[in-house]
Write a protein that holds these residues in place. Structure first.
Motif, mmCIF file in Angstrom:
data_model
loop_
_atom_site.group_PDB
_atom_site.id
_atom_site.type_symbol
_atom_site.label_atom_id
_atom_site.label_comp_id
_atom_site.label_asym_id
_atom_site.label_seq_id
_atom_site.Cartn_x
_atom_site.Cartn_y
_atom_site.Cartn_z
ATOM 1 N N GLU A 7 38.660 100.052 70.293
ATOM 2 C CA GLU A 7 37.215 99.769 70.379
ATOM 3 C C GLU A 7 36.413 100.508 69.309
ATOM 4 N N ASP A 19 36.449 103.608 68.256
ATOM 5 C CA ASP A 19 35.993 104.965 68.523
ATOM 6 C C ASP A 19 36.846 106.065 67.891
ATOM 7 N N ILE A 65 28.125 83.228 67.016
ATOM 8 C CA ILE A 65 27.831 83.713 65.664
ATOM 9 C C ILE A 65 28.362 85.141 65.570
ATOM 10 N N VAL A 66 29.108 85.443 64.522
ATOM 11 C CA VAL A 66 29.546 86.835 64.335
ATOM 12 C C VAL A 66 29.184 87.305 62.937
ATOM 13 N N GLY A 103 29.279 91.568 61.622
ATOM 14 C CA GLY A 103 30.257 92.658 61.431
ATOM 15 C C GLY A 103 31.276 92.745 62.557
ATOM 16 N N THR A 115 31.370 94.296 65.296
ATOM 17 C CA THR A 115 31.612 95.579 65.969
ATOM 18 C C THR A 115 31.183 95.534 67.433
ATOM 19 N N TRP A 136 34.472 92.127 72.880
ATOM 20 C CA TRP A 136 34.588 91.076 73.907
ATOM 21 C C TRP A 136 36.047 90.598 73.952
ATOM 22 N N LEU A 159 25.426 97.790 57.463
ATOM 23 C CA LEU A 159 24.521 98.920 57.704
ATOM 24 C C LEU A 159 24.563 99.938 56.575
ATOM 25 N N ARG A 164 23.741 109.123 62.312
ATOM 26 C CA ARG A 164 24.320 109.295 63.648
ATOM 27 C C ARG A 164 24.552 107.956 64.335
ATOM 28 N N ALA A 197 29.523 96.778 60.481
ATOM 29 C CA ALA A 197 28.370 96.343 61.282
ATOM 30 C C ALA A 197 27.180 96.018 60.400
ATOM 31 N N THR A 198 26.374 95.059 60.840
ATOM 32 C CA THR A 198 25.145 94.734 60.119
ATOM 33 C C THR A 198 23.936 95.259 60.891
ATOM 34 N N VAL A 234 21.165 93.484 61.101
ATOM 35 C CA VAL A 234 20.652 92.324 61.833
ATOM 36 C C VAL A 234 21.482 92.064 63.099
ATOM 37 N N ILE A 246 19.957 99.986 74.354
ATOM 38 C CA ILE A 246 20.292 101.307 73.805
ATOM 39 C C ILE A 246 20.696 101.225 72.330
ATOM 40 N N LEU A 279 19.569 84.538 63.175
ATOM 41 C CA LEU A 279 18.696 85.524 62.543
ATOM 42 C C LEU A 279 19.073 85.587 61.074
ATOM 43 N N LYS A 330 17.363 110.681 67.757
ATOM 44 C CA LYS A 330 18.427 110.119 68.592
ATOM 45 C C LYS A 330 18.950 111.245 69.480
HETATM 46 C C1 LIG Z 1 32.557 102.661 68.076
HETATM 47 C C2 LIG Z 1 31.208 102.024 68.091
HETATM 48 C C3 LIG Z 1 30.083 102.811 67.947
HETATM 49 C C4 LIG Z 1 28.822 102.229 67.960
HETATM 50 N N1 LIG Z 1 27.743 103.047 67.820
HETATM 51 C C5 LIG Z 1 26.515 102.503 67.837
HETATM 52 C C6 LIG Z 1 25.369 103.350 67.686
HETATM 53 O O1 LIG Z 1 25.477 104.551 67.487
HETATM 54 N N2 LIG Z 1 24.150 102.750 67.765
HETATM 55 C C7 LIG Z 1 23.994 101.404 67.986
HETATM 56 O O2 LIG Z 1 22.868 100.920 68.050
HETATM 57 N N3 LIG Z 1 25.068 100.588 68.099
HETATM 58 C C8 LIG Z 1 26.308 101.110 68.029
HETATM 59 N N4 LIG Z 1 27.401 100.292 68.162
HETATM 60 C C9 LIG Z 1 27.211 98.846 68.381
HETATM 61 C C10 LIG Z 1 27.363 97.970 67.106
HETATM 62 O O3 LIG Z 1 28.031 98.641 66.089
HETATM 63 C C11 LIG Z 1 26.015 97.527 66.588
HETATM 64 O O4 LIG Z 1 25.324 96.817 67.583
HETATM 65 C C12 LIG Z 1 26.107 96.681 65.312
HETATM 66 O O5 LIG Z 1 24.945 96.854 64.535
HETATM 67 C C13 LIG Z 1 26.323 95.202 65.593
HETATM 68 O O6 LIG Z 1 26.333 94.517 64.361
HETATM 69 P P1 LIG Z 1 27.523 93.542 63.981
HETATM 70 O O7 LIG Z 1 27.187 92.970 62.642
HETATM 71 O O8 LIG Z 1 28.833 94.194 64.124
HETATM 72 O O9 LIG Z 1 27.314 92.432 65.112
HETATM 73 P P2 LIG Z 1 28.349 91.431 65.804
HETATM 74 O O10 LIG Z 1 29.284 92.184 66.674
HETATM 75 O O11 LIG Z 1 28.923 90.515 64.803
HETATM 76 O O12 LIG Z 1 27.311 90.608 66.704
HETATM 77 C C14 LIG Z 1 26.538 91.269 67.700
HETATM 78 C C15 LIG Z 1 25.710 90.232 68.475
HETATM 79 O O13 LIG Z 1 24.720 89.654 67.633
HETATM 80 C C16 LIG Z 1 24.958 88.247 67.436
HETATM 81 N N5 LIG Z 1 24.691 88.011 66.031
HETATM 82 C C17 LIG Z 1 25.169 88.728 64.975
HETATM 83 N N6 LIG Z 1 24.595 88.314 63.840
HETATM 84 C C18 LIG Z 1 23.755 87.311 64.180
HETATM 85 C C19 LIG Z 1 22.853 86.485 63.427
HETATM 86 N N7 LIG Z 1 22.710 86.615 62.117
HETATM 87 N N8 LIG Z 1 22.117 85.566 64.107
HETATM 88 C C20 LIG Z 1 22.249 85.432 65.449
HETATM 89 N N9 LIG Z 1 23.070 86.183 66.211
HETATM 90 C C21 LIG Z 1 23.803 87.120 65.574
HETATM 91 C C22 LIG Z 1 26.381 87.997 67.900
HETATM 92 O O14 LIG Z 1 26.553 86.691 68.391
HETATM 93 C C23 LIG Z 1 26.530 89.045 69.001
HETATM 94 O O15 LIG Z 1 25.910 88.587 70.174
HETATM 95 C C24 LIG Z 1 28.679 100.836 68.129
HETATM 96 C C25 LIG Z 1 29.813 100.029 68.242
HETATM 97 C C26 LIG Z 1 31.064 100.620 68.220
HETATM 98 C C27 LIG Z 1 32.270 99.742 68.348
#
Ligand SMILES: Cc1cc2nc3c(=O)[nH]c(=O)nc-3n(C[C@H](O)[C@H](O)[C@H](O)COP(=O)(O)OP(=O)(O)OC[C@H]3O[C@@H](n4cnc5c(N)ncnc54)[C@H](O)[C@@H]3O)c2cc1C
Ligand code: FES
Ligand code: FES
Length: 505
Positions: free
Chosen positions: A47, A49, A234-235, A237, A239, A244, A282, A302, A312-313, A315, A324, A369, A387
């Motif tokens: 996951e 971590d 939609i995916v 990054g 993360t 899921w 990010l 942090r 991760a992105t 957006v 959170i 988005l 934070k």
């Molecule tokens: C180990 C770990 C630590 C983390 N620490 C933090 C932390 O400190 N703070 C924090 O806020 N989060 C944290 N997260 C959560 C995660 O990293 C963030 O929420 C991250 O920014 C999600 O971005 P992503 O691009 O990976 O999204 P994805 O996983 O690809 O998508 C996230 C959600 O958004 C939707 N989505 C993505 N892009 C779009 C788009 N362009 N249009 C419409 N829907 C979209 C997806 O369908 C899904 O529902 C952590 C996760 C992990 C695994």
């Protein structure tokens, strides 16, 4: 007859790999270990971590090669299409250890066999992208690697030592010369040539096991896909989404990937503000935001860890609607808006109106988005973001608060407060803002406002913090913000942000 599928094509440890017939929701880690028997990359938590699964991704960016550690356990395989992956097996040349490995041996930094490959690869990513990093930069590079045995000091020592050791050739060579200029080795040139052969000019459409992964090349194509397949996931990054799969064992039949749409991987800076596209990781978003909002840097550092921020992105964080999430309170305080794009057009929604309920957003199924917009910084704006979590690195917030105040003399001319972890959605503290608006920025006002802020939300008790703790902390953060604006009368509240910490005189 089943529809034809493209192959997923990438470079693995210097060799081209073409993949067919493997489910698109296979993680990169599963592929490496189960399909290629590259078992040096470990599974610890699945996951994101612990860092045991860290590998290094190399890709063409702005005419150069970018090398970044990522977590293989939460990276879905088709997202690697057109890129290169290096695992720990690629580093040793014959009997010669890579300088990263040699330094770990010499500094006694090699401890258990479970975490060490991950440390090696995080350090390899640093080795390829930085020259003579500071101790703080090394610690940041290791923020995604957990060691539960003897600690990190010998590993940090090895990170300092590795640059002094002779290189073992190829991508094993340092990414930068002693004078700081970038070295492109023969192997790197070959890698660039291999990657150029993999470049696509149309969307990847990959199908296997009755599942589908489509990676459009532009926002326009993505909008058309959202119209045609509104039920697709939609995916970006992944993360969040990959968990899921790895933790909830969900089956995602239809996936649309944002990351290969070139026009969404853009940051536009104008006199109006900054616009960050949906495919911008990010790491890059933070670098751009830091130029205008350096006060947010500590909070961004942090946010998860380096490998997570490389995938991760920003957006994606806004899109997931988590109460959170860290970026929403900060960007709500800065007055951000999100751009929702459909095949029929684009609409702009203020971020503070984007979350109608718990994990809900105002996005329609046919929209995605496209970007987040943050207005230009106004003069005399004071910004503070805090934070609160149990650990410094790699932890989820119990409370996040961001204050953006415009002071005119001793009065509050304008104020926006974004809060996370205290309500069902990321929220604006409107009652507190109303009290502060036009009031004197002094200890009496702040006391009254801190009381209101502590009562404005009804947070929950959970494993991260009790409701009482969250409310108390929220009020205290406003007091802390006040103290930090008092110049020489202030108190030190920061660990490592000297520009924000002012000593009591
Ligand atoms: C180990 C770990 C630590 C983390 N620490 C933090 C932390 O400190 N703070 C924090 O806020 N989060 C944290 N997260 C959560 C995660 O990293 C963030 O929420 C991250 O920014 C999600 O971005 P992503 O691009 O990976 O999204 P994805 O996983 O690809 O998508 C996230 C959600 O958004 C939707 N989505 C993505 N892009 C779009 C788009 N362009 N249009 C419409 N829907 C979209 C997806 O369908 C899904 O529902 C952590 C996760 C992990 C695994
Ligand atoms: S296995 Fe723990 S971060 Fe990937
Ligand atoms: S290196 Fe594995 S627990 Fe320390």
């Amino acid at each position: 007859m089943p529809a034809m599928s493209d192959e997923v094509r990438f470079v693995l440890n210097g060799e081209r790999v073409d993949v067919t017939g493997v489910s698109p929701q296979t993680t990169l880690l599963e592929f490496l270990r189960d399909h290629r028997r590259l078992t040096g990359t470990k599974e610890g938590c699945a996951e994101g971590d612990c860092g045991a699964c860290t590998v290094v991704l190399a890709e063409r960016r702005d005419g150069a090669l970018a090398w970044q550690p990522i977590n293989a356990c939460i990276r879905l395989l088709p997202s690697i299409d057109g890129k290169a992956i290096f695992t720990v097996e690629s580093l040793k040349a014959g009997d010669r250890l890579h300088p990263v490995q040699q330094a770990l041996v010499e500094c006694h930094g090699s401890q258990c066999g479970f975490c060490t490959p991950g440390f090696v690869m995080s350090l390899f990513g640093l080795y390829k992208s930085a020259h003579a990093p500071s101790r703080a930069a090394i610690e940041n590079a290791l923020s995604g690697n957990l060691c539960r045995c003897t600690g990190y000091r010998p590993i940090v020592d090895a990170a300092e030592r590795m640059y002094a050791l002779p290189s073992a050739g190829g991508w094993r060579a340092p990414g930068v010369a002693a004078d700081g200029t970038r070295v492109v080795s023969r192997d790197e040139a070959q890698l660039v040539a291999l990657l150029d052969l993999l470049a696509r000019d149309r969307a990847l459409d990959y199908r296997a096991d009755g599942q589908r992964w489509t990676a459009p090349r532009s926002g326009q194509e993505l909008a058309a896909l959202c119209a045609a397949r509104p039920r697709a996931t939609i995916v970006a990054g992944m993360t969040d989404v990959a968990l899921w799969v790895t933790k909830q064992h969900r089956v995602l039949d239809d996936i649309i990937y944002v990351g290969d749409a070139d026009d969404l991987r853009c940051i536009r800076e104008t006199s109006e503000g900054i616009e960050i596209g949906a495919a911008v990781p990010l790491t890059d978003a933070v670098a751009a935001l830091d130029r205008t909002w350096p006060e947010l840097d500590e909070a961004w550092r942090r946010f998860a860890s380096v490998p997570i921020r490389n995938s991760a992105t920003l957006v994606g964080n806004l899109a997931n609607g988590s109460p959170i999430g860290d970026s929403m309170p900060a960007l709500i305080a800065l007055g951000a808006t999100v751009l929702l794009r459909a095949a029929t057009g684009v609409r702009e929604v203020p971020l503070d109106a984007f979350y109608p309920g718990f994990r809900q957003t105002a996005r329609k199924p046919t929209e995605f988005l496209a970007a987040v917009r943050i207005p230009a910084r106004s003069p005399a704006l004071v910004v503070r973001a805090y934070k609160i979590s149990k650990r410094i690195d790699q932890d989820i917030s119990a409370v996040f608060a961001c204050f953006a105040l415009r002071l005119a003399g001793d009065r509050v001319d304008d104020v926006r407060i974004g809060c996370g972890g205290v309500a069902a959605t990321p929220a604006r503290a409107r009652r507190t803002e109303a009290l502060l608006h036009g009031a004197r920025w002094d200890a009496d006002t702040v006391e009254r406002a801190a009381t209101v802020l502590g009562e404005e939300f009804t947070p929950i008790d959970d494993l991260r913090a009790s409701a009482v703790y969250r409310r108390t902390v929220l009020g205290n953060l406003l007091r802390r913000c006040f103290h930090e604006t008092r110049g020489a009368q202030s108190i030190v509240t920061r660990i490592d942000s000297p520009q924000l910490a002012v000593s009591v005189s």
